[in-house]
Write an enzyme that holds these catalytic residues in place. Structure first.
Site, mmCIF file in Angstrom:
data_model
loop_
_atom_site.group_PDB
_atom_site.id
_atom_site.type_symbol
_atom_site.label_atom_id
_atom_site.label_comp_id
_atom_site.label_asym_id
_atom_site.label_seq_id
_atom_site.Cartn_x
_atom_site.Cartn_y
_atom_site.Cartn_z
ATOM 1 N N GLY B 39 24.345 36.015 -38.437
ATOM 2 C CA GLY B 39 24.593 37.441 -38.537
ATOM 3 C C GLY B 39 23.731 38.306 -37.633
ATOM 4 N N GLU B 92 16.267 40.230 -37.931
ATOM 5 C CA GLU B 92 17.240 39.907 -38.988
ATOM 6 C C GLU B 92 18.266 41.027 -39.126
ATOM 7 O OE1 GLU B 92 18.045 37.363 -40.606
ATOM 8 O OE2 GLU B 92 16.510 36.600 -41.960
ATOM 9 N N ASP B 93 19.507 40.656 -39.423
ATOM 10 C CA ASP B 93 20.511 41.679 -39.686
ATOM 11 C C ASP B 93 20.272 42.347 -41.034
ATOM 12 O OD1 ASP B 93 21.098 39.308 -40.976
ATOM 13 O OD2 ASP B 93 23.255 39.428 -40.674
ATOM 14 N N ASP B 96 17.771 40.631 -48.194
ATOM 15 C CA ASP B 96 17.953 41.046 -49.598
ATOM 16 C C ASP B 96 16.941 40.342 -50.492
ATOM 17 O OD1 ASP B 96 19.354 38.644 -49.583
ATOM 18 O OD2 ASP B 96 21.176 39.462 -50.446
ATOM 19 N N GLY B 98 15.056 37.869 -49.854
ATOM 20 C CA GLY B 98 13.876 37.484 -49.068
ATOM 21 C C GLY B 98 13.569 35.995 -49.163
ATOM 22 N N THR B 100 15.269 33.235 -48.092
ATOM 23 C CA THR B 100 15.459 32.492 -46.845
ATOM 24 C C THR B 100 14.420 32.901 -45.809
ATOM 25 O OG1 THR B 100 17.835 32.423 -47.280
ATOM 26 C CG2 THR B 100 17.131 31.897 -45.053
ATOM 27 N N LEU B 101 14.239 34.198 -45.669
ATOM 28 C CA LEU B 101 13.283 34.670 -44.660
ATOM 29 C C LEU B 101 11.866 34.238 -44.995
ATOM 30 C CD1 LEU B 101 12.773 36.232 -42.080
ATOM 31 C CD2 LEU B 101 12.645 38.334 -43.422
ATOM 32 N N ASP B 152 29.440 39.298 -42.553
ATOM 33 C CA ASP B 152 30.793 38.776 -42.685
ATOM 34 C C ASP B 152 31.271 38.712 -44.125
ATOM 35 O OD1 ASP B 152 28.992 36.591 -43.340
ATOM 36 O OD2 ASP B 152 30.772 35.324 -43.314
ATOM 37 N N ARG B 158 32.783 40.252 -38.962
ATOM 38 C CA ARG B 158 31.491 40.385 -38.295
ATOM 39 C C ARG B 158 31.557 41.357 -37.126
ATOM 40 N NH1 ARG B 158 27.846 36.302 -39.749
ATOM 41 N NH2 ARG B 158 28.750 34.273 -40.202
#
Lengths: 156, 173
Positions: B39, B92-93, B96, B98, B100-101, B152, B158
């Protein structure tokens, strides 16, 4: 437009649309922990998946005492995440019980301002599960309330 | 199909502002811009053209649980080059929860970059579990399903030039 879910925002790559992500890996630790509620088990699985260390109900905080100084009410948040120095409390139950729990959390914050705690309400938790493609079922209050993954039905 | 939440002009203005700030902050040491696929690609492409420095770009991909496979989150596409001693800016797009980041930052931190910061176009902070330091933030957004500009719906939408929200009925339709 075919099927879609409003809560799959920012879904990780690999998570499949339509709920293919039906069961998260279950570590030995999760399997060996006696969770009070099925939703806590799912939360532990998600934390495990993201390699976030957790302790389950590691500490009970006294929040009310009688005149003699005896503890008459205490609050044990569901999880402590040591790397984040954060307590997490899941409230996947009826609004009446949520109100009571909110009071406890407020009291906890007053008495222990150094404690970091986040409360996850039923909607937050449902969004989290759906984000990872884990279908959920809302249990009747008589069944214990809250949200559970279908796999939890099988476990009883 | 989607209601506009942030239109093209607002996106362009904000991204230009972020680019200017990053240009000033990294003037002496241009950063490596790292995006987690997929994304963030659109944001990265526009942002890097507003950074008046010789930046380099690289990509990572992170896998979620695959049905039937044991284990934990893992990197499925790693950076092409080492980052030791390199200033890294993760682009990052949207952030939310956090989760994964947080994993990505932990992995990158272990490689000893000279600095490690985050630039997020959209911050859905009401859903945050792991608090992360976001050095550059485009917009705080509500807890709605967002599409467009890299975001997406089952792989579609997207390429919309704006960030939009979808109505519940459209999502269930």
């Amino acid at each position: 437009m075919t099927s879609g879910n409003p809560d799959r925002q920012n879904r990780p790559e690999g998570a499949q649309p339509g709920g293919a992500l039906q069961e998260l890996p279950c570590s030995e630790r999760v399997a060996g922990t006696a969770f009070a509620h099925p939703s806590e088990r799912v939360a532990a699985q998600i934390l495990d998946f993201y390699r976030i260390r957790w302790d389950y109900e590691p500490r009970s905080f006294p929040i009310e005492w009688d005149r003699r100084g005896n503890v008459i009410a205490a609050f044990a948040p569901d999880f402590y995440l040591p790397d984040l120095d954060l307590y997490i409390e899941l409230t996947t139950m009826s609004q009446k019980l949520v109100t009571r729990k909110n009071r406890k959390v407020r009291r906890l914050k007053e008495l222990y301002p150094e404690i970091n705690i986040k409360v996850f309400y039923q909607r937050d938790f449902r969004n989290l599960l759906l984000k990872y493609g884990i279908p959920v079922r809302e249990r009747a209050h008589a069944e214990g309330g809250g949200l559970i993954a279908p796999a939890e039905d099988d476990r009883g | 199909m989607a209601s506009v939440l942030i239109d093209e002009d607002r996106l362009a203005r904000r991204i230009a502002e972020l680019g200017e700030r990053i240009t000033a902050d990294y003037a002496t040491r241009p950063p490596l811009l790292v995006t987690v696929l997929r994304g963030g690609l659109f944001f990265l492409a526009d942002l890097c053209r507003h950074i008046d420095l010789p930046v380099r770009i690289d990509f990572m991909a992170v896998s979620a649980y695959e049905h039937g496979a044991p284990g934990q989150v893992r990197i499925t596409k790693d950076l092409d080059e080492p980052i030791e001693g390199v200033p890294v800016l993760v682009v990052e797009d949207i952030i939310d929860t956090g989760l994964t980041l947080n994993y990505v930052l932990r992995v990158l931190r272990q490689r000893n970059p000279s600095s490690l910061e985050v630039c997020a176009l959209l911050d859905k902070d009401v859903r945050r579990i792991v608090d992360l330091p976001v050095a550059y933030r485009g917009f705080r957004v509500p807890d709605r399903f967002l599409v467009g500009y890299g975001l997406d719906l089952d792989g579609r939408l997207r390429a919309l030039p704006y960030v939009g929200t979808l109505r519940e009925e459209a999502l269930r339709g």
